[in-house]
Design an enzyme around this catalytic site. Structure first.
Site, PDB file in Angstrom:
ATOM      1  N   GLY A  40      49.016  -3.271  -3.475  1.00  0.00           N
ATOM      2  CA  GLY A  40      50.098  -3.967  -3.457  1.00  0.00           C
ATOM      3  C   GLY A  40      51.250  -3.549  -2.507  1.00  0.00           C
ATOM      4  CG  ASN A  92      39.234  -4.146  -5.172  1.00  0.00           C
ATOM      5  OD1 ASN A  92      38.791  -3.236  -6.241  1.00  0.00           O
ATOM      6  ND2 ASN A  92      40.462  -4.141  -5.118  1.00  0.00           N
ATOM      7  N   PRO A 186      58.991 -10.033 -11.624  1.00  0.00           N
ATOM      8  CG  PRO A 186      59.962 -10.626 -13.705  1.00  0.00           C
ATOM      9  CD  PRO A 186      60.216 -10.092 -12.211  1.00  0.00           C
ATOM     10  CG  LEU A 225      59.131 -20.037 -12.290  1.00  0.00           C
ATOM     11  CD1 LEU A 225      59.883 -21.185 -12.259  1.00  0.00           C
ATOM     12  CD2 LEU A 225      58.787 -19.433 -13.754  1.00  0.00           C
ATOM     13  N   PRO A 227      52.417 -22.292  -9.581  1.00  0.00           N
ATOM     14  CG  PRO A 227      51.305 -23.821 -10.576  1.00  0.00           C
ATOM     15  CD  PRO A 227      51.604 -22.560 -10.693  1.00  0.00           C
ATOM     16  N   GLY A 229      56.909 -22.547  -8.323  1.00  0.00           N
ATOM     17  CA  GLY A 229      57.803 -21.893  -7.432  1.00  0.00           C
ATOM     18  C   GLY A 229      58.300 -20.534  -8.080  1.00  0.00           C
ATOM     19  CG  ASP A 256      50.582  -7.637  -2.712  1.00  0.00           C
ATOM     20  OD1 ASP A 256      51.339  -7.392  -3.799  1.00  0.00           O
ATOM     21  OD2 ASP A 256      49.402  -7.421  -2.960  1.00  0.00           O
ATOM     22  CG  ASN A 289      45.833 -18.084   5.860  1.00  0.00           C
ATOM     23  OD1 ASN A 289      45.676 -19.211   6.354  1.00  0.00           O
ATOM     24  ND2 ASN A 289      46.791 -17.669   5.795  1.00  0.00           N
ATOM     25  N   GLY A 291      39.822 -16.291   1.551  1.00  0.00           N
ATOM     26  CA  GLY A 291      39.546 -14.687   1.369  1.00  0.00           C
ATOM     27  C   GLY A 291      40.896 -13.798   1.202  1.00  0.00           C
TER      28      GLY A 291
END
Length: 317
Positions: A40, A92, A186, A225, A227, A229, A256, A289, A291
């Protein structure tokens, strides 16, 4: 520009590749792997760099993968304040099925962060050469770290006059909000859990966020929210920021990137309304973008200008 420090307690090296087709029980021929720093706060630092802002990334690190993480950050010219640990830094794995475009993300658990190592992280933050204006706490907690440790960090930062920005989830998010922070981000699902309901619509989400702000949980709450916004709430106003319609290729790093846009806006003196739109622009641009790549600055600039135009009087937002 205000100074910024990011904290990542569960950093990672992200290894990504592409396979022609993902089929069970068969040997899959993959493209050469790509290695990128992750976690993060580290991603927030990387995104801030793309916006033109420097920050200091604080994170525990260990083993050969930890050395690789430091090298990758050095390549991106990210200032670092690593805390050496006995355990090795996690990795990861992300694979894209070239035939379908679907992305498979394998998140590994971090190694346990011992009590003395946790205290070393806290000591590092307390003894930074320069007291920052903002501390961004972002990402998951590794094994061995309880949410109460974040409370210690938040208290120490507030005692030093630092504005805390929190982007975490679950019990960790609940505890830092109980302590009170400057800004929290959040998502609507996390907000639903705090409200004790299965789901919230946009209006209900705004009402819950307004209550949390009135209770002193945060001065600014930005509710993601997805898609639709984001909703930004302060004591003075509530504003909904629509998400621009773009072709999404990956959601990795979108949250992030949004945090980076928010912190960048606040650190450069933008209004909260402008800051929220920059955050949405950064998060949306990151989805364009493939990946684990973050956003392109040119995409952010274009989306940000569009969002500002939508906010003009007489233009539907």
């Amino acid at each position: 520009m205000a100074s910024i420090v990011t904290l990542t307690l569960n950093p990672t090296v992200d290894k990504s590749t592409t396979a022609d087709q993902i089929i069970p029980d068969q040997k899959l021929r993959c493209a050469a792997p790509k290695f990128e720093p992750g976690g993060g706060g580290i991603n927030v630092s990387r995104a801030l760099k793309r916006l033109g802002a420097d920050s200091v990334a604080v994170f525990p690190v260990g083993g050969p993968s930890g050395q690789l993480l430091r090298e990758l950050l050095t390549q991106e010219q990210i200032q670092q304040q690593p805390v050496e640990t006995a355990g090795r830094t996690r990795e990861n794995f992300i694979v894209v099925d070239a035939r379908t475009g679907q992305q498979y993300r394998f998140g590994m658990p971090g190694t346990e962060l011992a009590e003395d190592e946790q205290q070393q992280v806290l000591t590092t933050l307390r003894n930074l050469p320069t007291v920052p204006d903002f501390l961004v706490i972002s990402g998951s907690l590794p094994p061995g770290v309880e949410p109460e440790f974040l409370v210690q960090i938040v208290r120490a930062a507030k005692d030093m006059g630092i504005k805390v920005v929190a982007d975490t989830s679950g019990p960790a998010l609940h505890r830092v909000l109980e302590e009170g922070v400057y800004l929290a981000k959040p998502n609507v699902g996390e907000l639903s859990k705090m409200a004790g309901v299965e789901e919230l619509d946009n209006e209900a989400a705004a009402e819950v966020a307004q209550r949390l702000v009135r209770e002193g949980k945060a001065e600014i709450l930005v509710v993601s929210l997805g898609p639709q916004g984001a909703c930004v709430v302060t004591r003075d106003f509530t504003d909904h920021v629509p998400a621009p319609s773009v072709k999404k290729r990956s959601t990795v790093g979108a949250g992030d990137s949004m945090v980076a846009g928010l912190v960048y806006g606040l650190s450069t003196g933008l209004s909260v309304r402008e800051t929220a739109r920059l955050g949405v622009a950064c998060g949306t641009a990151a989805t364009m973008n493939p990946g684990t790549e973050l956003f392109r600055k040119a995409d952010v600039d274009k989306l940000y200008q569009w969002l500002l135009q939508q906010a003009q009087p007489g233009v539907a937002a």
